[in-house]
Design a protein around this motif. Structure first.
Motif, PDB file in Angstrom:
ATOM      1  N   ARG A 162     148.797 101.232  44.062  1.00 51.30           N
ATOM      2  CA  ARG A 162     148.470 102.609  44.451  1.00 51.30           C
ATOM      3  C   ARG A 162     147.209 102.619  45.304  1.00 51.30           C
ATOM      4  N   GLU A 163     147.266 103.354  46.393  1.00 52.89           N
ATOM      5  CA  GLU A 163     146.181 103.296  47.377  1.00 52.89           C
ATOM      6  C   GLU A 163     144.858 103.747  46.782  1.00 52.89           C
ATOM      7  N   ARG A 164     143.837 102.900  46.991  1.00 54.85           N
ATOM      8  CA  ARG A 164     142.481 103.271  46.610  1.00 54.85           C
ATOM      9  C   ARG A 164     141.926 104.223  47.670  1.00 54.85           C
ATOM     10  N   GLU A 165     140.857 104.919  47.288  1.00 53.32           N
ATOM     11  CA  GLU A 165     140.228 105.808  48.265  1.00 53.32           C
ATOM     12  C   GLU A 165     139.761 105.014  49.476  1.00 53.32           C
ATOM     13  N   SER A 166     139.143 103.857  49.224  1.00 54.38           N
ATOM     14  CA  SER A 166     138.737 102.951  50.302  1.00 54.38           C
ATOM     15  C   SER A 166     138.346 101.627  49.674  1.00 54.38           C
ATOM     16  N   GLY A 167     138.310 100.600  50.515  1.00 50.15           N
ATOM     17  CA  GLY A 167     137.829  99.307  50.064  1.00 50.15           C
ATOM     18  C   GLY A 167     138.837  98.547  49.222  1.00 50.15           C
ATOM     19  N   GLY A 168     138.344  97.542  48.525  1.00 48.50           N
ATOM     20  CA  GLY A 168     139.205  96.652  47.779  1.00 48.50           C
ATOM     21  C   GLY A 168     139.534  95.417  48.596  1.00 48.50           C
ATOM     22  N   TYR A 169     140.282  94.513  48.003  1.00 54.19           N
ATOM     23  CA  TYR A 169     140.542  93.209  48.616  1.00 54.19           C
ATOM     24  C   TYR A 169     141.994  93.028  49.043  1.00 54.19           C
ATOM     25  N   ASN A 170     142.815  94.075  48.951  1.00 55.23           N
ATOM     26  CA  ASN A 170     144.228  93.978  49.288  1.00 55.23           C
ATOM     27  C   ASN A 170     144.528  94.712  50.589  1.00 55.23           C
ATOM     28  N   PHE A 171     145.156  93.997  51.532  1.00 51.19           N
ATOM     29  CA  PHE A 171     145.562  94.578  52.805  1.00 51.19           C
ATOM     30  C   PHE A 171     147.084  94.699  52.840  1.00 51.19           C
ATOM     31  N   TYR A 172     147.577  95.832  53.356  1.00 50.17           N
ATOM     32  CA  TYR A 172     149.017  96.081  53.377  1.00 50.17           C
ATOM     33  C   TYR A 172     149.463  96.499  54.772  1.00 50.17           C
ATOM     34  N   TYR A 173     150.732  96.220  55.068  1.00 44.01           N
ATOM     35  CA  TYR A 173     151.323  96.738  56.304  1.00 44.01           C
ATOM     36  C   TYR A 173     151.459  98.258  56.220  1.00 44.01           C
ATOM     37  N   THR A 174     152.063  98.753  55.141  1.00 47.82           N
ATOM     38  CA  THR A 174     152.198 100.193  54.934  1.00 47.82           C
ATOM     39  C   THR A 174     152.037 100.493  53.447  1.00 47.82           C
ATOM     40  N   ARG A 175     152.119 101.770  53.110  1.00 45.75           N
ATOM     41  CA  ARG A 175     152.124 102.152  51.696  1.00 45.75           C
ATOM     42  C   ARG A 175     153.517 102.074  51.079  1.00 45.75           C
TER      43      ARG A 175
ATOM     44  N   ARG B 206     127.275  96.003  56.313  1.00 43.50           N
ATOM     45  CA  ARG B 206     128.509  95.667  55.645  1.00 43.50           C
ATOM     46  C   ARG B 206     128.258  95.051  54.260  1.00 43.50           C
ATOM     47  N   ARG B 207     129.333  94.954  53.495  1.00 41.78           N
ATOM     48  CA  ARG B 207     129.230  94.493  52.112  1.00 41.78           C
ATOM     49  C   ARG B 207     128.715  93.057  52.037  1.00 41.78           C
ATOM     50  N   SER B 208     129.083  92.248  53.007  1.00 42.73           N
ATOM     51  CA  SER B 208     128.676  90.839  53.006  1.00 42.73           C
ATOM     52  C   SER B 208     127.221  90.647  53.406  1.00 42.73           C
ATOM     53  N   GLY B 209     126.654  91.629  54.121  1.00 41.78           N
ATOM     54  CA  GLY B 209     125.309  91.467  54.666  1.00 41.78           C
ATOM     55  C   GLY B 209     125.278  90.763  56.000  1.00 41.78           C
TER      56      GLY B 209
ATOM     57  N   ASP C 195     133.773  88.312  51.209  1.00 40.51           N
ATOM     58  CA  ASP C 195     133.495  89.650  51.734  1.00 40.51           C
ATOM     59  C   ASP C 195     133.398  89.631  53.258  1.00 40.51           C
ATOM     60  N   TYR C 196     132.860  88.564  53.794  1.00 40.96           N
ATOM     61  CA  TYR C 196     132.768  88.457  55.246  1.00 40.96           C
ATOM     62  C   TYR C 196     134.160  88.303  55.859  1.00 40.96           C
ATOM     63  N   LEU C 197     135.040  87.551  55.203  1.00 39.70           N
ATOM     64  CA  LEU C 197     136.416  87.442  55.676  1.00 39.70           C
ATOM     65  C   LEU C 197     137.081  88.818  55.718  1.00 39.70           C
ATOM     66  N   VAL C 198     136.895  89.611  54.671  1.00 40.40           N
ATOM     67  CA  VAL C 198     137.483  90.954  54.620  1.00 40.40           C
ATOM     68  C   VAL C 198     137.028  91.781  55.824  1.00 40.40           C
TER      69      VAL C 198
END
Length: 573
Positions: free
Chosen positions: A311-324, A76-79, A516-519
């Motif tokens: 706008r939805e990224r392909e993957s990743g990032g720091y934003n979590f959403y219920y829906t688009r 994972r990103r955090s290691g 990153d670990y929280l994500v």
């Protein structure tokens, strides 16, 4: 039993001393100076120093290269690793790789309870793993040959990499920095969190969200004070509560003026008091400026209450959403129109000039052009409710059954329904987003406060109105027990859920407060946290950021037995 345990300890000590002796007796291999930036590219993208994909051999001779061979996929990103197919994936962050292995009570508790696991995982976590700290030379052996510094063979899950010395040195340099510096927003006593609100949001909804969050923080801190005050809690939980938990402090970041100025306001708040995460929040218009700031600052942002997310990224990032949001509803409508039995030959889109009108109208036009190029589509903007009513009256006079009418507009306006009810449109199918009618529904059974057109179709990214969700009753009980009036239920239930996910995720961090670990923990916790019932189900895979990915299409029930019929079952565009 005691003889067996002593035998295991002796074997571990023997392996450790053998590894140390081997390490100091062999000549030290000279490695070039490592480049941490190139090491990060190898870790996250699987690209070597020469720009070519790295190559590895896995279990049963399977080969991997490039993105399929990244360290990121398992560690994972955090290691901090986690689990993969029932296997325990150990942490390789700087605080673990470049120190001798240690029997840390909190880390073992954290690893054992990452999620529901099979017996193989539990056995692996409890196995003694005595080894000295890694060096660049022993890291090279681990990557190429699959052995740790004490000579213990890795599981076959760990690929064997074909890396030259420069790639090893680059990766070693990056691992020395990985999750080494603590993330901002945490001190010895408090974990600081923020929520974002802007001018122009509905005051009642804003106040309900803030009251729910403040009540949650008070409740959480009271429970934590109690745990910290009792020494027995460490024995009860199998961990050191004092060193591994923090009280919460909530900050409200209020934004005003035009959206172009929001980034500077957010940056000022973050400089004055850094926060570890942003939770919930609501703004007038698009959430994108806030989301872009959070991605730029690598600041986790959990579940804003918005219909206009970034706008939805392909993957990743720091934003979590219920829906688009409305983008999802436009996509649902595109699929529904394609599969509709009596599909209209033409589509007329009417939208107001807000982003709630412009963005979904543009999205649907693109969807129809791709899915149904034979359909003729016309898009008309309106500025006022009177203009919308005039447009609908003109369509009602013609009443063409082969024309579909789609209407997009701001969520807090009744103008769309009022214009429809007086338009005379009878035969043309009419399509509207969920927010047009959602506020006109009672909580329990979905009855409408006013009649609806029989030819109305509603995109619906929520649970069905008649759906039962037991956890929603528990949350309502929690709110009533704290004197919170339930006057904006959807806002309050979702605000409570956002705080619950943060609680469930941070309790797995222990003293490792890295964003990153929280994500990564959030990705695991969304399915197990108390579900508020607003959406049918939540799920996230690695690097996914949208939890509910589909929706229904509903029509009013002409018989009166139910408020709605399901015209299209769950659609995932």
């Amino acid at each position: 039993m005691f003889k067996y345990c002593a035998h295991i300890q002796i074997k571990c000590l023997t392996a450790l001393f053998a590894g140390l002796l081997l390490q100091f007796s062999l000549p030290v291999q000279a490695f070039p100076q490592g480049d941490a930036a190139k090491g990060k590219k190898l870790y996250e993208q699987g690209v070597g120093h020469n720009g070519e994909p790295v190559y590895a051999v896995g279990q049963n001779g399977l080969t991997f290269q490039g993105e399929d061979a990244t360290c990121l996929r398992c560690h994972r990103r955090s290691g901090f690793g986690g689990s993969e197919g029932g296997y325990y994936v150990p942490p390789i962050a700087a605080g673990f790789v470049y120190r001798p292995s240690r029997r840390d009570r909190n880390d073992r508790f954290r690893a054992a309870f990452l999620e529901a696991q099979n017996i193989q995982h539990w056995v692996r976590v409890r196995m003694p793993r005595a080894r000295p700290a890694y060096t660049t030379a022993t890291l090279a052996e681990a990557l190429r040959e699959g052995r740790n510094p004490s000579g213990t063979e890795f599981d076959q899950l760990m690929p064997r990499y074909r890396l030259d010395d420069r790639d090893v040195a680059n990766l070693a340099a990056y691992l020395a920095t990985l999750s080494k510096a603590a993330s901002p927003g945490v001190d010895d006593h408090f974990l600081h969190i923020a929520t974002v609100v802007s001018h122009g949001v509905e005051p009642g909804a804003r106040d309900s969200m803030l009251a729910s969050m403040q009540a949650y923080v008070k409740w959480y801190n009271e429970r934590l004070y109690s745990d910290i005050a009792h020494e027995s809690s460490a024995r009860a939980y199998g961990m050191d509560v004092r060193s591994s938990t923090r009280l919460w402090k909530l900050h409200v970041w209020e934004l005003d003026g035009r959206q172009e100025k929001w980034r500077d306001q957010l940056a000022l708040y973050q400089r004055q008091q850094p926060v570890f995460a942003v939770v919930n929040g609501m703004v007038n218009g698009s959430w994108a400026p806030v989301a872009d700031f959070c991605d730029e600052m690598e600041l986790p942002c959990l579940f804003p209450l918005t219909e206009l997310p970034q706008r939805e990224r392909e993957s990743g990032g720091y934003n979590f959403y219920y829906t688009r949001g409305l983008e999802l509803e436009a996509d649902i409508l595109g699929v529904y129109l394609k599969n509709m039995r009596n599909r209209p030959e033409r589509v007329i889109q009417l939208h107001d000039t807000s982003r709630y009108g412009v963005e979904p109208a543009s999205r649907l036009a693109g969807q129809l052009a791709a899915r149904l190029p034979e359909i003729r589509i016309r898009t008309i903007a309106f500025d006022t409710p009177q203009e919308l009513e005039m447009l609908l009256r003109g369509l009602g006079e013609r009443n063409e059954p082969d024309v579909g009418i789609v209407i997009w507009g701001e969520p807090d306006s009744d103008s769309i329904l009022k214009a429809l009810l007086h338009s005379g449109v009878k035969d043309s199918p009419v399509f509207v987003p969920a927010h047009v009618i959602r506020k006109r529904m009672t909580r329990n059974n979905g009855d409408l406060l006013s009649p609806l057109l029989g030819n109305l179709h509603i995109t619906w990214p929520f649970s069905l109105p008649q759906a039962y969700q037991a956890d929603a009753f528990r949350v309502r009980g929690w709110m009533r027990s704290r004197g919170l009036p339930i006057n904006h239920e959807q806002v309050q239930l979702l605000s409570h859920y956002g705080m619950n996910v943060l609680r469930d995720s941070t309790r797995h961090l222990f003293e490792h407060y890295y964003r990153d670990y929280l994500v990564e923990r959030i990705e695991h916790e969304v399915e197990s946290s108390q579900h508020p019932g607003i959406y049918p189900s939540f799920s996230l895979g690695p690097e996914q950021r949208v939890m509910s990915k589909g929706g229904y299409v509903l029509t009013p029930d002409a018989t009166g037995e139910n408020a709605f019929n399901v015209a299209a079952d769950w659609i995932v565009p």
